[in-house]
Design a protein around this motif. Structure first.
Motif, PDB file in Angstrom:
ATOM      1  N   ARG A 171       6.677  10.659  29.187  1.00  0.00           N
ATOM      2  CA  ARG A 171       6.516  11.332  30.465  1.00  0.00           C
ATOM      3  C   ARG A 171       7.638  10.896  31.399  1.00  0.00           C
ATOM      4  O   ARG A 171       8.003   9.727  31.444  1.00  0.00           O
ATOM      5  CB  ARG A 171       5.179  10.970  31.118  1.00  0.00           C
ATOM      6  CG  ARG A 171       3.935  11.482  30.408  1.00  0.00           C
ATOM      7  CD  ARG A 171       3.451  10.553  29.338  1.00  0.00           C
ATOM      8  NE  ARG A 171       2.050  10.824  28.941  1.00  0.00           N
ATOM      9  CZ  ARG A 171       1.500  10.365  27.837  1.00  0.00           C
ATOM     10  NH1 ARG A 171       2.230   9.617  26.985  1.00  0.00           N
ATOM     11  NH2 ARG A 171       0.246  10.627  27.574  1.00  0.00           N
ATOM     12  N   SER A 172       8.138  11.850  32.151  1.00  0.00           N
ATOM     13  CA  SER A 172       9.147  11.538  33.166  1.00  0.00           C
ATOM     14  C   SER A 172       9.063  12.575  34.274  1.00  0.00           C
ATOM     15  O   SER A 172       8.329  13.559  34.161  1.00  0.00           O
ATOM     16  CB  SER A 172      10.556  11.546  32.554  1.00  0.00           C
ATOM     17  OG  SER A 172      10.940  12.864  32.204  1.00  0.00           O
ATOM     18  N   ARG A 173       9.821  12.377  35.335  1.00  0.00           N
ATOM     19  CA  ARG A 173       9.819  13.340  36.438  1.00  0.00           C
ATOM     20  C   ARG A 173      10.338  14.710  35.993  1.00  0.00           C
ATOM     21  O   ARG A 173       9.986  15.737  36.563  1.00  0.00           O
ATOM     22  CB  ARG A 173      10.672  12.821  37.593  1.00  0.00           C
ATOM     23  CG  ARG A 173      10.074  11.610  38.291  1.00  0.00           C
ATOM     24  CD  ARG A 173      10.983  11.156  39.404  1.00  0.00           C
ATOM     25  NE  ARG A 173      10.422   9.994  40.097  1.00  0.00           N
ATOM     26  CZ  ARG A 173      11.042   9.372  41.104  1.00  0.00           C
ATOM     27  NH1 ARG A 173      12.230   9.811  41.522  1.00  0.00           N
ATOM     28  NH2 ARG A 173      10.473   8.331  41.679  1.00  0.00           N
ATOM     29  N   LYS A 174      11.168  14.725  34.968  1.00  0.00           N
ATOM     30  CA  LYS A 174      11.725  15.985  34.468  1.00  0.00           C
ATOM     31  C   LYS A 174      10.746  16.733  33.564  1.00  0.00           C
ATOM     32  O   LYS A 174      10.998  17.874  33.193  1.00  0.00           O
ATOM     33  CB  LYS A 174      13.016  15.709  33.699  1.00  0.00           C
ATOM     34  CG  LYS A 174      14.137  15.174  34.578  1.00  0.00           C
ATOM     35  CD  LYS A 174      15.393  14.966  33.756  1.00  0.00           C
ATOM     36  CE  LYS A 174      16.538  14.438  34.615  1.00  0.00           C
ATOM     37  NZ  LYS A 174      17.766  14.230  33.834  1.00  0.00           N
ATOM     38  N   GLY A 175       9.640  16.064  33.203  1.00  0.00           N
ATOM     39  CA  GLY A 175       8.669  16.708  32.330  1.00  0.00           C
ATOM     40  C   GLY A 175       8.281  15.807  31.178  1.00  0.00           C
ATOM     41  O   GLY A 175       8.301  14.581  31.304  1.00  0.00           O
ATOM     42  N   ILE A 176       7.957  16.396  30.062  1.00  0.00           N
ATOM     43  CA  ILE A 176       7.548  15.627  28.889  1.00  0.00           C
ATOM     44  C   ILE A 176       8.415  16.008  27.697  1.00  0.00           C
ATOM     45  O   ILE A 176       8.955  17.108  27.626  1.00  0.00           O
ATOM     46  CB  ILE A 176       6.057  15.881  28.547  1.00  0.00           C
ATOM     47  CG1 ILE A 176       5.822  17.372  28.236  1.00  0.00           C
ATOM     48  CG2 ILE A 176       5.146  15.440  29.690  1.00  0.00           C
ATOM     49  CD1 ILE A 176       4.419  17.676  27.745  1.00  0.00           C
ATOM     50  N   ARG A 177       8.531  15.051  26.771  1.00  0.00           N
ATOM     51  CA  ARG A 177       9.253  15.331  25.532  1.00  0.00           C
ATOM     52  C   ARG A 177       8.675  14.474  24.422  1.00  0.00           C
ATOM     53  O   ARG A 177       8.051  13.438  24.671  1.00  0.00           O
ATOM     54  CB  ARG A 177      10.757  15.078  25.688  1.00  0.00           C
ATOM     55  CG  ARG A 177      11.139  13.673  26.044  1.00  0.00           C
ATOM     56  CD  ARG A 177      12.643  13.560  26.270  1.00  0.00           C
ATOM     57  NE  ARG A 177      13.025  12.214  26.679  1.00  0.00           N
ATOM     58  CZ  ARG A 177      13.315  11.233  25.810  1.00  0.00           C
ATOM     59  NH1 ARG A 177      13.270  11.469  24.506  1.00  0.00           N
ATOM     60  NH2 ARG A 177      13.665  10.029  26.263  1.00  0.00           N
ATOM     61  N   LEU A 178       8.880  14.915  23.207  1.00  0.00           N
ATOM     62  CA  LEU A 178       8.328  14.214  22.059  1.00  0.00           C
ATOM     63  C   LEU A 178       9.104  12.937  21.757  1.00  0.00           C
ATOM     64  O   LEU A 178      10.338  12.897  21.867  1.00  0.00           O
ATOM     65  CB  LEU A 178       8.352  15.113  20.828  1.00  0.00           C
ATOM     66  CG  LEU A 178       7.353  16.268  20.781  1.00  0.00           C
ATOM     67  CD1 LEU A 178       7.677  17.186  19.611  1.00  0.00           C
ATOM     68  CD2 LEU A 178       5.920  15.752  20.660  1.00  0.00           C
ATOM     69  N   THR A 179       8.393  11.908  21.324  1.00  0.00           N
ATOM     70  CA  THR A 179       9.023  10.718  20.769  1.00  0.00           C
ATOM     71  C   THR A 179       9.373  11.003  19.317  1.00  0.00           C
ATOM     72  O   THR A 179       8.939  12.023  18.756  1.00  0.00           O
ATOM     73  CB  THR A 179       8.050   9.525  20.828  1.00  0.00           C
ATOM     74  OG1 THR A 179       6.931   9.819  19.969  1.00  0.00           O
ATOM     75  CG2 THR A 179       7.559   9.271  22.249  1.00  0.00           C
ATOM     76  N   PRO A 180      10.119  10.150  18.660  1.00  0.00           N
ATOM     77  CA  PRO A 180      10.369  10.348  17.222  1.00  0.00           C
ATOM     78  C   PRO A 180       9.081  10.448  16.412  1.00  0.00           C
ATOM     79  O   PRO A 180       8.986  11.276  15.504  1.00  0.00           O
ATOM     80  CB  PRO A 180      11.189   9.103  16.836  1.00  0.00           C
ATOM     81  CG  PRO A 180      11.928   8.767  18.095  1.00  0.00           C
ATOM     82  CD  PRO A 180      10.948   9.048  19.212  1.00  0.00           C
ATOM     83  N   ASP A 181       8.080   9.577  16.764  1.00  0.00           N
ATOM     84  CA  ASP A 181       6.791   9.682  16.054  1.00  0.00           C
ATOM     85  C   ASP A 181       6.124  11.023  16.369  1.00  0.00           C
ATOM     86  O   ASP A 181       5.488  11.643  15.497  1.00  0.00           O
ATOM     87  CB  ASP A 181       5.859   8.536  16.475  1.00  0.00           C
ATOM     88  CG  ASP A 181       6.169   7.234  15.745  1.00  0.00           C
ATOM     89  OD1 ASP A 181       7.052   7.254  14.859  1.00  0.00           O
ATOM     90  OD2 ASP A 181       5.545   6.214  16.058  1.00  0.00           O
ATOM     91  N   GLY A 182       6.250  11.463  17.604  1.00  0.00           N
ATOM     92  CA  GLY A 182       5.689  12.755  17.992  1.00  0.00           C
ATOM     93  C   GLY A 182       6.301  13.885  17.177  1.00  0.00           C
ATOM     94  O   GLY A 182       5.596  14.825  16.768  1.00  0.00           O
ATOM     95  N   GLU A 183       7.620  13.829  16.962  1.00  0.00           N
ATOM     96  CA  GLU A 183       8.302  14.833  16.134  1.00  0.00           C
ATOM     97  C   GLU A 183       7.749  14.838  14.717  1.00  0.00           C
ATOM     98  O   GLU A 183       7.555  15.895  14.110  1.00  0.00           O
ATOM     99  CB  GLU A 183       9.807  14.538  16.099  1.00  0.00           C
ATOM    100  CG  GLU A 183      10.529  14.693  17.427  1.00  0.00           C
ATOM    101  CD  GLU A 183      10.872  16.144  17.724  1.00  0.00           C
ATOM    102  OE1 GLU A 183      10.514  17.018  16.912  1.00  0.00           O
ATOM    103  OE2 GLU A 183      11.492  16.383  18.765  1.00  0.00           O
ATOM    104  N   ASP A 184       7.495  13.618  14.183  1.00  0.00           N
ATOM    105  CA  ASP A 184       6.996  13.517  12.810  1.00  0.00           C
ATOM    106  C   ASP A 184       5.565  14.037  12.685  1.00  0.00           C
ATOM    107  O   ASP A 184       5.199  14.689  11.699  1.00  0.00           O
ATOM    108  CB  ASP A 184       7.057  12.060  12.339  1.00  0.00           C
ATOM    109  CG  ASP A 184       8.475  11.581  12.075  1.00  0.00           C
ATOM    110  OD1 ASP A 184       9.364  12.452  11.895  1.00  0.00           O
ATOM    111  OD2 ASP A 184       8.697  10.368  12.062  1.00  0.00           O
ATOM    112  N   PHE A 185       4.738  13.744  13.695  1.00  0.00           N
ATOM    113  CA  PHE A 185       3.323  14.154  13.635  1.00  0.00           C
ATOM    114  C   PHE A 185       3.112  15.631  13.999  1.00  0.00           C
ATOM    115  O   PHE A 185       2.095  16.216  13.622  1.00  0.00           O
ATOM    116  CB  PHE A 185       2.482  13.293  14.582  1.00  0.00           C
ATOM    117  CG  PHE A 185       2.085  11.962  14.014  1.00  0.00           C
ATOM    118  CD1 PHE A 185       1.215  11.888  12.929  1.00  0.00           C
ATOM    119  CD2 PHE A 185       2.568  10.769  14.561  1.00  0.00           C
ATOM    120  CE1 PHE A 185       0.845  10.662  12.408  1.00  0.00           C
ATOM    121  CE2 PHE A 185       2.198   9.545  14.033  1.00  0.00           C
ATOM    122  CZ  PHE A 185       1.334   9.473  12.954  1.00  0.00           C
TER     123      PHE A 185
END
Length: 287
Positions: A48-62
């Motif tokens: 999470r950040s002020r610019k929004g959300i993005r996947l972590t490497p684990d998030g990409e894998d899952f």
């Protein structure tokens, strides 16, 4: 399942707030669901950040696995809805006498062994009635003579021979066959098949004219009239297999046949119960 949908929707929209709006939750509820998923998988899936959300490497894998879970769940719910429709469905059929008496009782009995709560509504008429009922949506599908009906999806089932039907003591009862000309010399009882009558068409093609004295919709009434020597007729073999009247049947030279078919507008939009019964009929009658 909500935590998986919350995660997927958050990634698709790029925002917990947008995901919450689309799924009908509060922003904090979506955030808590994603946190629960991360705890379940013992990892961080989203940054999470002020610019929004993005996947972590684990998030990409899952991600592909979570998508598969959501897709499988949707398919499961859809199948459940179909089965509920099949269990409580109403099947509306356009049919005519020979099919109603000799095919449908057995087909319905066997189908109800699998789906005992499905209900049936049979509308009996001639080929023209049935095709019109299908087109206007009064029935889901119907049995017709495929050479007579157009503008519908057709699945041929079986050919049915048309037979000359005469009184037992008729002078031609000893003959092995009857010609078209033989049938023009007697009072004729015409079976009402709708706008187009296949038997009449054969006589017209051969420049012959029947001596039509009666036009009747019920083929069993015609058999009774023949039994009482009021005339002769042409009736389908399927109907005559278990004839309760004292009549004689003869092949016609040249032979006259009809192809009994199933007809429907668009099978894909029919109720699940009707689609399954159509498949059941085709499997049973086209072997």
């Amino acid at each position: 399942m909500n935590i998986y949908y919350a995660f997927i929707k958050s990634i698709e929209t790029g925002s917990f707030t947008k995901a919450a709006k689309e799924l009908g939750y509060s922003q904090s509820a979506i955030s808590q669901m994603v946190n629960s998923l991360e705890k379940e998988l013992s990892t961080t899936l989203i940054l999470r950040s002020r610019k929004g959300i993005r996947l972590t490497p684990d998030g990409e894998d899952f991600l592909p696995y979570i998508k598969n879970i959501c897709n499988s769940h949707r398919e499961l719910i859809q199948k459940l809805k179909e089965m509920e429709g099949l269990q409580s469905g109403l099947i509306r059929i356009g049919t005519f006498s020979s099919v109603t008496c000799h095919w449908l009782p057995g087909l319905i009995k066997d189908f109800k062994k699998y789906y005992p709560t499905v209900r049936f509504e049979l509308h009996q008429g001639n080929y023209t009635n049935i095709s019109n009922w299908i087109k206007e949506g009064s029935v889901d599908f119907g049995f017709i003579n495929s050479t007579i009906v157009s503008d519908l999806a057709i699945t041929p089932l079986q050919k049915d021979q048309m037979l000359a039907t005469i009184p037992k003591n008729h002078p031609l009862a000893a003959s092995s066959k009857m010609s078209l000309k033989d049938l023009t010399t007697e009072p004729f009882i015409l079976l009402d098949e709708g706008v187009i009558n296949e038997s009449l068409s054969i006589f017209k093609q051969n420049n012959l004219e029947l001596n039509i004295q009666y036009e009747v919709q019920d083929p069993y009434a015609i058999m009774s009239m023949i039994d009482l020597e009021l005339g002769i007729s042409i009736l389908p073999k399927l109907l005559l297999n278990r004839c309760p009247y004292n009549v004689e049947t003869k092949p016609i030279e040249p032979s006259i046949n009809r192809t009994i078919s199933l007809a429907y507008k668009d099978k894909k939009v029919l109720p699940i119960a009707s689609r399954n019964f159509i498949d059941f009929i085709i499997e049973r009658l086209t072997k």
